[in-house]
Write a protein that holds these residues in place. Sequence first.
Motif, PDB file in Angstrom:
ATOM      1  N   SER A  39       0.760  -1.207   0.042  1.00  0.00           N
ATOM      2  CA  SER A  39      -0.145  -0.079   0.109  1.00  0.00           C
ATOM      3  C   SER A  39       0.811   1.356   0.090  1.00  0.00           C
ATOM      4  CB  SER A  39      -0.950  -0.005   0.981  1.00  0.00           C
ATOM      5  OG  SER A  39      -0.077   0.079   2.327  1.00  0.00           O
ATOM      6  N   GLN A  42       2.082   1.709  -3.604  1.00  0.00           N
ATOM      7  CA  GLN A  42       0.751   2.099  -4.218  1.00  0.00           C
ATOM      8  C   GLN A  42       0.851   3.712  -4.106  1.00  0.00           C
ATOM      9  OE1 GLN A  42      -1.913  -0.707  -2.830  1.00  0.00           O
ATOM     10  NE2 GLN A  42      -2.151  -1.468  -4.846  1.00  0.00           N
ATOM     11  N   TYR A 228      -3.424  -1.507  -8.561  1.00  0.00           N
ATOM     12  CA  TYR A 228      -3.532  -2.827  -7.919  1.00  0.00           C
ATOM     13  C   TYR A 228      -2.944  -3.690  -8.909  1.00  0.00           C
ATOM     14  CZ  TYR A 228      -6.601  -1.962  -3.896  1.00  0.00           C
ATOM     15  OH  TYR A 228      -7.075  -1.595  -2.662  1.00  0.00           O
ATOM     16  N   GLN A 360      -7.547   1.667  -0.836  1.00  0.00           N
ATOM     17  CA  GLN A 360      -6.420   1.033  -0.703  1.00  0.00           C
ATOM     18  C   GLN A 360      -6.105   0.629   0.862  1.00  0.00           C
ATOM     19  OE1 GLN A 360      -3.229   2.990  -2.330  1.00  0.00           O
ATOM     20  NE2 GLN A 360      -3.894   2.418  -4.424  1.00  0.00           N
ATOM     21  N   GLN A 361      -6.899   1.358   1.720  1.00  0.00           N
ATOM     22  CA  GLN A 361      -6.841   0.979   3.355  1.00  0.00           C
ATOM     23  C   GLN A 361      -7.757   0.070   3.627  1.00  0.00           C
ATOM     24  OE1 GLN A 361      -4.324   2.866   4.661  1.00  0.00           O
ATOM     25  NE2 GLN A 361      -3.909   3.599   2.594  1.00  0.00           N
TER      26      GLN A 361
END
Length: 404
Positions: A39, A42, A228, A360-361
């Motif tokens: 993450s 990203q 992703y 994303q969290q």
Amino acid sequence: MPKASLPVLMMLVLLSPLAIDIYLPSMPAMALEFSISNSQIQSTLVLFLFSMGIGQILIGPLADKFGRRPVALFGVLLYGFSSLLAATANDFELLLLARVLQGLAACATSIVAFSAVRDCFAPNETAKLYSYLNGAICVIPALAPSLGGMLALQFGWRSNFIFMSLFAVVVMTIISLRFNETKPEHTVSDGKLYHWSRYLPILTEPHFLFYSFSCMTAMAAILCYVSYSPVWLIDHLGVSELYFSGLFALNAFINILACFIAPSICKKLGNRHTVMTAFSLFVATAILILLFQNPTIIQVLPPSFAFMLPMMLLCIGFALLLGPATSMALAAFGHRAGTATALLGCIQMSGAALISGLVQQTSLSAPNAIALVCCIAPLVLIIVMKQPRLAHWHHHDTDVSAAS
């Protein structure tokens, strides 16, 4: 007023996708080198796009005040510097700073390119030209990951950012020689650069708001797909960097074809119906993603194909939407195209970055996360477009469709 050269404008818009796509195959290796999570790596994509969006509020008025050419030259120079900074970064925080600066640089060149289209061409031509610019943008995802993967295998991931700095030198040369000022004489540029009065007339226009949020929705879906994909395919499914690049390039070529076909579809259906068709493709993408994660399907298709095939529909929908939605959002602002383009970019990119960052969290897998983003907002916007009492948000008198 000189007409803007489309190939020169294409060079300006290429800086942004290059900064996103060339290092995608290297993201897992970069995470290992900096000892950070997936993450966090990203976030280099999310932060770049967020900076590119917020920066447009700052740079858009500059394009109206001082002209398109000076802003373009500044953006290309900053892009080259920030790329070198990323290439030499020894800690993750410095890499993030470099990405913020790259986002600011890319937003400057993007504003100039899209403002120049609005400066030099009639409103009925702009949707076609925006689609062509978006088609040029889509060439980079087709080629950059493969180039980045080969560079990384030979010289390491830092060579990707060195390549970006060298590309900036090429663009700087072309812009210096071939790009003339396009700012119209009637451009509103008096008063304070960042006074609320500059933005209020734009932010209170219903078409601008609706189609800006439409662009934001499409960009959020694409950003989730892009951020992703390396983690899911390379880390989770174990495909090689070059195999990933080939899969990504295949979808990018689909996107390119869709971008260059989009003007014909838009001419036949009209802007509004083309946007609605694009949203329908986003919802279909979400449905296919969920269907293709079924164990029975995975037994028939390789897992990598089961993940990437639905993304073809997403790429087609994205290509269909951006041209007409951008044209509809900016149609009423020929007298302040730079500021309007900047606000559109801010909503589109920063909003998409926030959505992607929030997703994303969560603990959602890559397929489920992308399906979520492809489904919820497009469904809401389709419902809005089906409501006659809300027609003032999305219908335009000049948008004559084949169905009407």
